[in-house]
Design a protein around this motif. Sequence first.
Motif, PDB file in Angstrom:
ATOM      1  N   LEU A  38     -17.876  -3.761 -34.282  1.00 41.38           N
ATOM      2  CA  LEU A  38     -16.410  -3.721 -34.376  1.00 41.38           C
ATOM      3  C   LEU A  38     -15.894  -2.570 -35.448  1.00 41.38           C
ATOM      4  CD1 LEU A  38     -15.703  -7.733 -34.522  1.00 41.38           C
ATOM      5  CD2 LEU A  38     -14.941  -6.004 -32.814  1.00 41.38           C
ATOM      6  N   ARG A  39     -16.721  -2.642 -36.558  1.00 41.42           N
ATOM      7  CA  ARG A  39     -16.348  -1.667 -37.512  1.00 41.42           C
ATOM      8  C   ARG A  39     -16.608  -0.186 -36.808  1.00 41.42           C
ATOM      9  NH1 ARG A  39     -15.486  -3.725 -42.494  1.00 41.42           N
ATOM     10  NH2 ARG A  39     -16.508  -5.736 -42.892  1.00 41.42           N
ATOM     11  N   VAL A  46     -11.435  -5.002 -39.915  1.00 38.40           N
ATOM     12  CA  VAL A  46     -12.825  -5.904 -39.766  1.00 38.40           C
ATOM     13  C   VAL A  46     -12.765  -6.818 -41.142  1.00 38.40           C
ATOM     14  CG1 VAL A  46     -14.915  -6.311 -39.097  1.00 38.40           C
ATOM     15  CG2 VAL A  46     -13.402  -4.529 -37.871  1.00 38.40           C
ATOM     16  N   ALA A  55     -11.600  -9.304 -36.545  1.00 39.86           N
ATOM     17  CA  ALA A  55     -11.190  -7.852 -36.303  1.00 39.86           C
ATOM     18  C   ALA A  55      -9.701  -8.088 -35.687  1.00 39.86           C
ATOM     19  CB  ALA A  55     -11.983  -7.280 -35.430  1.00 39.86           C
TER      20      ALA A  55
END
Length: 353
Positions: A38-39, A46, A55
């Motif tokens: 997700l980052r 996030v 997120a």
Amino acid sequence: MLTPEILADPVQLTRALVDVESVSGNEAELADQVEAALRAAPHLTVERHGNVVLAGTRLGRPQRVILAGHLDTVPVADNVPSVVEGDVIHGCGTSDMKSGVALALHLAATVADPRYDVTYVFYDCEEVESERNGLNRLARTHPHLLAADFAILLEPTYGLVEAGCQGTLRARVTAVGQRAHSARSWLGINAIHAAGEIMTRLAAYEPRTVTIDGCTYREGLNAVRVSGGIAGNVIPDECQVEVNYRFAPDRTEDEAAAHVRDLFTGFAVEITDSAPAAAPGLSGPIVKELLDAVGQPPQAKLGWTDVARFATLGVPALNFGPGDPNLAHKRDERVEIPKIVAGAGVLRRWLSA
């Protein structure tokens, strides 16, 4: 590692998630991988709380929706890593609910410009006691992170919308007697025999069927455990019957508890565990757009899910996921690949229309 190629394919992603063992309490490695994936997406903000990973988009849309799923599974039963046979993926958590988590993670990584702002929630410890549940913990400590106009819990529904959920209550009903030597049983009162009246009332009980917003909820009240007896030569002075009541969303927890106490008048009744039901939550244009994308009418959720936690926060929520709920927790747990593909398509159309 969840590479961009894996994130782009919800089928490969399902397998990758299944192959990371994450029995309740052991989600850290999978949470690490989800967080890293997700980052890497520039359109998402996030944050992490323990093994809960969130997120979200910040596009200034007038409405926000949540896609949520739990990372944990029940204990592995010689069914990790995953195995593909034809159009079926076998493995622990394939149905409940890593195929659903895969849909959310796939969409989080690949839909950068949704028509709603979206919060994606991946949480731990759903399969164990409520106080350990990551979504429950987040609702207590950071409820603002779960603020939204609508939520989808990606529990297994076999590609249908399952609305709301039943409430669940467990109670201990106790019959009492008087202890005596079994050779002189007339000097005592057998509590196990007295518990026969509890069983008689349960056997005669007629559960309700309740229809709300076109969804039919079937209630149930059943004995799930009986305990009593002291020794092979002693008349027991206590017998406990544990009952489980699954109740429709038109009853509150207090009303459900009162109903159980009324049924067992004359016996001691201790409520040992309770969780609220959730109303169907079918009103509003967001839901209509989802139902249009699914193309099939909703049905009642016969069971308890975390949609009830969202309902408690004032967020209407539904269940929707590719897995078959009847296969959850089985040794031969599996998910059909066409259901994963179809589910991803439904949610992509809904978010992108």
